[in-house]
Design a protein around this motif. Structure first.
Motif, PDB file in Angstrom:
ATOM      1  N   ALA A  95       0.830  -1.213   0.000  1.00 51.90           N
ATOM      2  CA  ALA A  95       0.000   0.000   0.000  1.00 51.90           C
ATOM      3  C   ALA A  95       0.862   1.258   0.000  1.00 51.90           C
ATOM      4  N   SER A  97       0.667   5.890  -1.121  1.00 53.35           N
ATOM      5  CA  SER A  97       0.088   6.968  -1.923  1.00 53.35           C
ATOM      6  C   SER A  97       0.399   6.836  -3.409  1.00 53.35           C
ATOM      7  N   PRO A 149     -11.866   4.402  -1.719  1.00 52.97           N
ATOM      8  CA  PRO A 149     -12.437   3.064  -1.453  1.00 52.97           C
ATOM      9  C   PRO A 149     -13.755   2.798  -2.172  1.00 52.97           C
ATOM     10  N   ASN A 203      -5.404   1.395  -1.436  1.00 52.08           N
ATOM     11  CA  ASN A 203      -6.213   1.216  -0.222  1.00 52.08           C
ATOM     12  C   ASN A 203      -6.326  -0.238   0.232  1.00 52.08           C
ATOM     13  N   GLN A 206      -7.197  -0.806   3.835  1.00 52.23           N
ATOM     14  CA  GLN A 206      -8.407  -0.112   4.294  1.00 52.23           C
ATOM     15  C   GLN A 206      -9.327  -1.050   5.074  1.00 52.23           C
ATOM     16  N   TYR A 229       3.797  -0.925   3.705  1.00 51.97           N
ATOM     17  CA  TYR A 229       3.325   0.425   3.395  1.00 51.97           C
ATOM     18  C   TYR A 229       4.542   1.262   3.020  1.00 51.97           C
ATOM     19  N   ASN A 286      -7.563  11.805  -0.844  1.00 50.82           N
ATOM     20  CA  ASN A 286      -7.546  10.348  -0.681  1.00 50.82           C
ATOM     21  C   ASN A 286      -6.438   9.925   0.285  1.00 50.82           C
ATOM     22  N   ASN A 290      -8.012   8.351   3.532  1.00 50.17           N
ATOM     23  CA  ASN A 290      -8.128   6.906   3.357  1.00 50.17           C
ATOM     24  C   ASN A 290      -6.813   6.124   3.417  1.00 50.17           C
ATOM     25  N   ILE A 291      -5.767   6.665   2.815  1.00 50.45           N
ATOM     26  CA  ILE A 291      -4.529   5.887   2.677  1.00 50.45           C
ATOM     27  C   ILE A 291      -3.642   5.992   3.919  1.00 50.45           C
ATOM     28  N   THR A 294      -4.179   4.103   7.203  1.00 50.51           N
ATOM     29  CA  THR A 294      -3.956   2.661   7.227  1.00 50.51           C
ATOM     30  C   THR A 294      -2.491   2.304   7.491  1.00 50.51           C
TER      31      THR A 294
END
Length: 318
Positions: A95, A97, A149, A203, A206, A229, A286, A290-291, A294
């Motif tokens: 995961a 960006s 997502p 994501n 997520q 990540y 985002n 969202n990212i 996580t």
């Protein structure tokens, strides 16, 4: 605060500098050539063979231990249950960006893992193929949230991963084209019982809100055996995104089939403004919503510096 209470490190991660992490290679052989690396790295990604040796070879060594241990545990469990052992792929989630370098990392890892002495079968799938087609996104007013997502066909992605983990043969995934910026109708990627699967996407770590009735709600990450990540400061991500956009104006955007072909014709200043607007209006939102939230769910965090090179590695404590 009561100073009589001893202060301890409550971080769930062990943190290593690049040099400290490189020492963990422990003689893992270099199996990539410069020619390989030129083929694997993305546009404007400066990853070098030195970085492969210092970061990715130790990671490959670590993953070999995880794969062996996980497969051993799976075999022991099957024997305990009195069942015939069925091949269960080791799934790695990746995961981070937009513009952080996920695609390059995924391709390097795939190649290194496939060149282990045991020659495992390694497949790489991106979640882009599980985006809803543009026609659906437009109808639902989600084109400005592509990559969020809600823009993915989550049931299809979960069904794909469930079939992979069950060891089913010839599991199919939709194919996405970055050139036309859409899912390609009728085109598929076939994943046929790999030893290792890398799933790369914005994501993939997520989660969703848990139901009050306690019923099971599967997350994509429930199917992972290990997760990574790739991290960097927001300002650097913004700079890399704009730099990549401007570079693509001289390459992929000049293809008349490209969804972004119109951006190749505008002036430099206007293109810069467009790239900045896309970053701030879509990708930054985002990232923040969202990212980035996580990141603490990952087993390993690769932290990049301003030069796009990994400068710190954080490994979750067992």
């Amino acid at each position: 605060m009561d100073k009589s209470i001893p202060q301890t490190d409550i971080s769930p991660y062990l943190t290593y500098t690049k040099a400290e992490w490189a020492d963990l290679r422990q003689g893992m052989p270099m199996t990539l050539t410069l020619e390989d690396l030129e083929r694997l790295r993305s546009l404007d990604d400066p990853v070098s063979l030195t970085e492969v040796a210092m970061i990715y070879l130790p990671l490959s060594r670590l993953l070999s231990f995880y794969v062996e241990a996980t497969q051993g545990l799976h075999g022991a469990t099957q024997r305990f249950l009195g069942k015939t052992e069925r091949k269960m792929p080791f799934v790695i989630g990746l995961a981070g960006s937009v513009a952080v370098g996920k695609s390059t990392t995924a391709r390097i890892l795939k190649t290194l893992l496939a060149r282990w002495p045991s020659s495992p079968k390694v497949d790489l799938v991106t979640t882009d193929g599980f985006l809803h087609p543009n026609a659906v996104l437009r109808a639902e007013g989600l084109m400005e949230k592509k990559g969020f997502p809600e823009s993915y066909d989550l049931p299809a992605l979960l069904a794909f991963l469930s079939a992979i983990k069950a060891g089913q043969p010839k599991v199919r995934a939709p194919l996405y084209s970055h050139l036309v910026y859409d899912v390609v109708p009728g085109e598929e990627v076939v994943v046929d019982q790999p030893d290792i699967l890398i799933l790369e996407g914005l994501n993939v770590l997520q989660t969703s809100r848990l139901p009050k009735d306690g019923k099971a709600v599967p997350f994509v990450s429930d199917f992972f055996d290990f997760s990574i990540y790739i991290d960097a400061d927001e300002d650097e991500l913004r700079r890399w995104y704009i730099q990549r956009f401007m570079s693509l104006r001289q390459t992929a955007f000049r293809d008349p089939r490209s969804y972004f072909a119109r951006y190749a014709e505008v002036g430099e200043a206007e293109a810069g403004e467009i790239a900045t607007g896309l970053w701030e209006r879509i990708n930054l939102v985002n990232l923040k919503d969202n990212i980035l939230p996580t990141r603490p769910r990952a087993d390993l965090i690769l932290r990049k510096g301003a030069d796009h090179h990994i400068e710190q590695v954080m490994l979750r404590k067992l």
